[in-house]
Each structure stands twice: as C-alpha cells, then as structure tokens.
Motif scaffolding. Structure first.
Motif, PDB file in Angstrom:
ATOM      1  N   THR A   1      -3.766  -7.812   4.495  1.00  0.00           N
ATOM      2  CA  THR A   1      -3.593  -8.062   3.068  1.00  0.00           C
ATOM      3  C   THR A   1      -4.894  -7.830   2.314  1.00  0.00           C
ATOM      4  OG1 THR A   1      -1.894  -9.703   3.571  1.00  0.00           O
ATOM      5  CG2 THR A   1      -2.835  -9.760   1.364  1.00  0.00           C
ATOM      6  N   ALA A   2      -6.008  -8.262   2.899  1.00  0.00           N
ATOM      7  CA  ALA A   2      -7.308  -8.052   2.254  1.00  0.00           C
ATOM      8  C   ALA A   2      -7.610  -6.565   2.099  1.00  0.00           C
ATOM      9  CB  ALA A   2      -8.407  -8.742   3.061  1.00  0.00           C
ATOM     10  N   TRP A   3      -7.376  -5.791   3.150  1.00  0.00           N
ATOM     11  CA  TRP A   3      -7.632  -4.349   3.063  1.00  0.00           C
ATOM     12  C   TRP A   3      -6.683  -3.679   2.079  1.00  0.00           C
ATOM     13  CZ3 TRP A   3     -11.904  -2.149   3.803  1.00  0.00           C
ATOM     14  CH2 TRP A   3     -12.774  -2.595   4.786  1.00  0.00           C
ATOM     15  N   GLN A   4      -5.447  -4.120   2.027  1.00  0.00           N
ATOM     16  CA  GLN A   4      -4.509  -3.557   1.052  1.00  0.00           C
ATOM     17  C   GLN A   4      -4.968  -3.883  -0.367  1.00  0.00           C
ATOM     18  OE1 GLN A   4      -1.989  -1.567   1.865  1.00  0.00           O
ATOM     19  NE2 GLN A   4      -1.555  -1.226  -0.286  1.00  0.00           N
ATOM     20  N   GLY A   5      -5.475  -5.077  -0.570  1.00  0.00           N
ATOM     21  CA  GLY A   5      -6.008  -5.448  -1.884  1.00  0.00           C
ATOM     22  C   GLY A   5      -7.213  -4.615  -2.270  1.00  0.00           C
ATOM     23  N   VAL A   6      -8.085  -4.337  -1.307  1.00  0.00           N
ATOM     24  CA  VAL A   6      -9.258  -3.487  -1.566  1.00  0.00           C
ATOM     25  C   VAL A   6      -8.801  -2.085  -1.954  1.00  0.00           C
ATOM     26  CG1 VAL A   6     -11.230  -2.348  -0.464  1.00  0.00           C
ATOM     27  CG2 VAL A   6     -10.855  -4.800  -0.137  1.00  0.00           C
ATOM     28  N   ARG A   7      -7.838  -1.552  -1.216  1.00  0.00           N
ATOM     29  CA  ARG A   7      -7.341  -0.205  -1.534  1.00  0.00           C
ATOM     30  C   ARG A   7      -6.666  -0.178  -2.905  1.00  0.00           C
ATOM     31  NH1 ARG A   7      -6.261  -0.310   4.098  1.00  0.00           N
ATOM     32  NH2 ARG A   7      -4.155  -1.060   3.747  1.00  0.00           N
ATOM     33  N   TYR A   8      -5.895  -1.212  -3.220  1.00  0.00           N
ATOM     34  CA  TYR A   8      -5.202  -1.259  -4.498  1.00  0.00           C
ATOM     35  C   TYR A   8      -6.190  -1.335  -5.655  1.00  0.00           C
ATOM     36  CZ  TYR A   8      -2.225  -2.975  -8.244  1.00  0.00           C
ATOM     37  OH  TYR A   8      -1.580  -3.130  -9.442  1.00  0.00           O
ATOM     38  N   SER A   9      -7.152  -2.239  -5.548  1.00  0.00           N
ATOM     39  CA  SER A   9      -8.093  -2.423  -6.665  1.00  0.00           C
ATOM     40  C   SER A   9      -9.048  -1.240  -6.798  1.00  0.00           C
ATOM     41  CB  SER A   9      -8.874  -3.717  -6.503  1.00  0.00           C
ATOM     42  OG  SER A   9      -9.630  -3.706  -5.314  1.00  0.00           O
ATOM     43  N   SER A  10      -9.416  -0.608  -5.703  1.00  0.00           N
ATOM     44  CA  SER A  10     -10.331   0.541  -5.785  1.00  0.00           C
ATOM     45  C   SER A  10      -9.643   1.749  -6.411  1.00  0.00           C
ATOM     46  CB  SER A  10     -10.895   0.898  -4.406  1.00  0.00           C
ATOM     47  OG  SER A  10      -9.873   1.329  -3.555  1.00  0.00           O
ATOM     48  N   ALA A  11      -8.327   1.792  -6.395  1.00  0.00           N
ATOM     49  CA  ALA A  11      -7.616   2.889  -7.049  1.00  0.00           C
ATOM     50  C   ALA A  11      -7.791   2.831  -8.565  1.00  0.00           C
ATOM     51  CB  ALA A  11      -6.131   2.833  -6.688  1.00  0.00           C
ATOM     52  N   TYR A  12      -8.050   1.655  -9.109  1.00  0.00           N
ATOM     53  CA  TYR A  12      -8.211   1.500 -10.550  1.00  0.00           C
ATOM     54  C   TYR A  12      -9.656   1.458 -11.006  1.00  0.00           C
ATOM     55  CZ  TYR A  12      -3.266   0.659 -10.589  1.00  0.00           C
ATOM     56  OH  TYR A  12      -1.922   0.797 -10.449  1.00  0.00           O
ATOM     57  N   PHE A  13     -10.585   1.311 -10.068  1.00  0.00           N
ATOM     58  CA  PHE A  13     -11.994   1.287 -10.446  1.00  0.00           C
ATOM     59  C   PHE A  13     -12.537   2.657 -10.306  1.00  0.00           C
ATOM     60  CE2 PHE A  13     -11.729  -3.226  -8.869  1.00  0.00           C
ATOM     61  CZ  PHE A  13     -11.752  -3.771 -10.109  1.00  0.00           C
TER      62      PHE A  13
END
Length: 88
Positions: free
Chosen positions: A76-88
């Motif tokens: 879940t943490a890695w999925q969150g990192v991937r999700y948020s980095s797509a918008y930054f």
C-alpha cells in the motif's frame, strides 16, 4: 518574475503587462496546488496507517514463532508513492 517590463516593479509610471496584482495571483495559485498535494499525501498516509492497524490486529492469530507479515502495508505504501508521484 512574469511582470514585464522589468522596470514596472515599484514604479507607478510603468504599467505591468500582467497587472499590478500578478504576484498575488501567482502566490494564490501555487498555494492552492500545494494545499491539494498536501491533502493527497495526508490521505495516503491515513490509508497506509489503516492497513497497518488491520495487519497489527491480525497478528493475534499467528502461530507461535510465526513472523509478523506487513506485506499489505508495504504494498500500500509503494502504491501510494507511485500514485502521488504521478501528480508531482
């Protein structure tokens, strides 16, 4: 600095192309974007914490000597990192 010509800052005789309030508008837009990104990060952290709490509750059902598994929390943490980095 988007205010052109350069001599328009603080000089009332020279008109700025972007307007006298251009700096304030730019600060407002960047603040709005920063707040939106901060909210996304906070909710991702809350999601990770919820998954961690659920895995911690399930630790009571482990056999003696069985290692604790935090696989879902890490995923879940890695999925969150991937999700948020797509918008930054």
């Amino acid at each position: 600095n988007d205010r052109t010509p350069d001599s328009c800052d603080g000089n009332p005789e020279v008109a700025c192309t972007r307007g006298d309030q251009a700096d304030y508008a730019q600060i407002a837009v960047f603040s709005y974007v920063l707040l939106g990104n901060l909210i996304v990060v906070v909710f991702i952290c809350l999601l990770i914490y919820a998954v961690y709490k659920q895995e911690k509750k399930s630790d009571q059902y482990l056999s003696k000597g069985q290692a604790k598994n935090r696989k879902n929390t890490i995923n879940t943490a890695w999925q969150g990192v991937r999700y948020s980095s797509a918008y930054f």
